[in-house]
Write a protein that holds these residues in place. Structure first.
Motif, PDB file in Angstrom:
ATOM      1  N   ASP A  31       5.056  39.036  82.195  1.00  0.00           N
ATOM      2  CA  ASP A  31       6.256  38.200  82.056  1.00  0.00           C
ATOM      3  C   ASP A  31       7.473  39.052  81.681  1.00  0.00           C
ATOM      4  OD1 ASP A  31       4.903  35.867  82.667  1.00  0.00           O
ATOM      5  OD2 ASP A  31       4.671  35.242  80.566  1.00  0.00           O
ATOM      6  N   VAL A  32       7.280  39.992  80.783  1.00  0.00           N
ATOM      7  CA  VAL A  32       8.373  40.883  80.378  1.00  0.00           C
ATOM      8  C   VAL A  32       8.823  41.728  81.571  1.00  0.00           C
ATOM      9  CG1 VAL A  32       8.988  42.856  78.927  1.00  0.00           C
ATOM     10  CG2 VAL A  32       7.727  40.930  77.942  1.00  0.00           C
ATOM     11  N   PHE A  33       7.867  42.265  82.315  1.00  0.00           N
ATOM     12  CA  PHE A  33       8.219  43.056  83.496  1.00  0.00           C
ATOM     13  C   PHE A  33       8.945  42.214  84.529  1.00  0.00           C
ATOM     14  CE2 PHE A  33       4.441  46.049  82.635  1.00  0.00           C
ATOM     15  CZ  PHE A  33       5.199  46.766  81.727  1.00  0.00           C
ATOM     16  N   ASN A  34       8.527  40.965  84.694  1.00  0.00           N
ATOM     17  CA  ASN A  34       9.204  40.060  85.622  1.00  0.00           C
ATOM     18  C   ASN A  34      10.676  39.918  85.241  1.00  0.00           C
ATOM     19  OD1 ASN A  34       9.465  38.052  87.727  1.00  0.00           O
ATOM     20  ND2 ASN A  34       9.424  36.528  86.097  1.00  0.00           N
ATOM     21  N   ASP A  35      10.926  39.674  83.967  1.00  0.00           N
ATOM     22  CA  ASP A  35      12.311  39.544  83.493  1.00  0.00           C
ATOM     23  C   ASP A  35      13.093  40.835  83.714  1.00  0.00           C
ATOM     24  OD1 ASP A  35      11.724  36.965  82.697  1.00  0.00           O
ATOM     25  OD2 ASP A  35      11.527  37.463  80.571  1.00  0.00           O
ATOM     26  N   LEU A  36      12.453  41.953  83.465  1.00  0.00           N
ATOM     27  CA  LEU A  36      13.094  43.248  83.642  1.00  0.00           C
ATOM     28  C   LEU A  36      13.467  43.480  85.110  1.00  0.00           C
ATOM     29  CD1 LEU A  36      13.974  45.937  82.382  1.00  0.00           C
ATOM     30  CD2 LEU A  36      11.629  46.746  82.708  1.00  0.00           C
TER      31      LEU A  36
END
Length: 85
Positions: A11-16
Motif C-alpha cells: 500500500d505504501v509503495f502504491n502511494d509512492l
C-alpha cells in the motif's frame, strides 16, 4: 514477513508510485516519462520503458498499470524485494 505487513508495504509503495506518476506525468505539456521510468527501474526490480508510460502524459492516474507490474513482480518473487525506498 506476515501477510498483513506485506500488504501494508505494498500500500505504501502504491502511494509512492502514484505520487511519482503525478509529479512526472501530471501535465501533458511538461511530462517527464523518462524521469519516471528511471525512478521506477532504480527503485523496483521491474522492467519499464518510456514507451510503456509515454501515453500517460497528462493522465497520471493510469499509474495503476505501472503499479500492476511491480506487484506482479513481487508476487513472482514471493516477496517484496525493493532495492531502495
Amino acid at each position: 514477513m506476515s501477510e498483513k505487513h506485506a500488504s501494508h508495504i505494498l500500500d505504501v509503495f502504491n502511494d509512492l508510485i502514484l505520487t511519482q506518476c503525478e509529479r512526472c506525468l501530471a501535465s501533458a505539456k511538461e511530462a517527464q516519462p523518462e524521469e519516471l521510468v528511471a525512478w521506477v527501474t532504480e527503485t523496483f526490480p521491474v522492467a519499464l520503458h518510456v514507451e510503456d508510460v509515454a501515453s500517460f502524459k497528462g493522465e497520471p492516474e493510469k499509474a495503476a498499470e505501472v503499479w500492476a507490474r511491480v506487484v506482479e513482480r513481487a508476487e513472482l518473487e514471493g516477496s517484496v524485494d525493493i532495492r531502495c525506498c
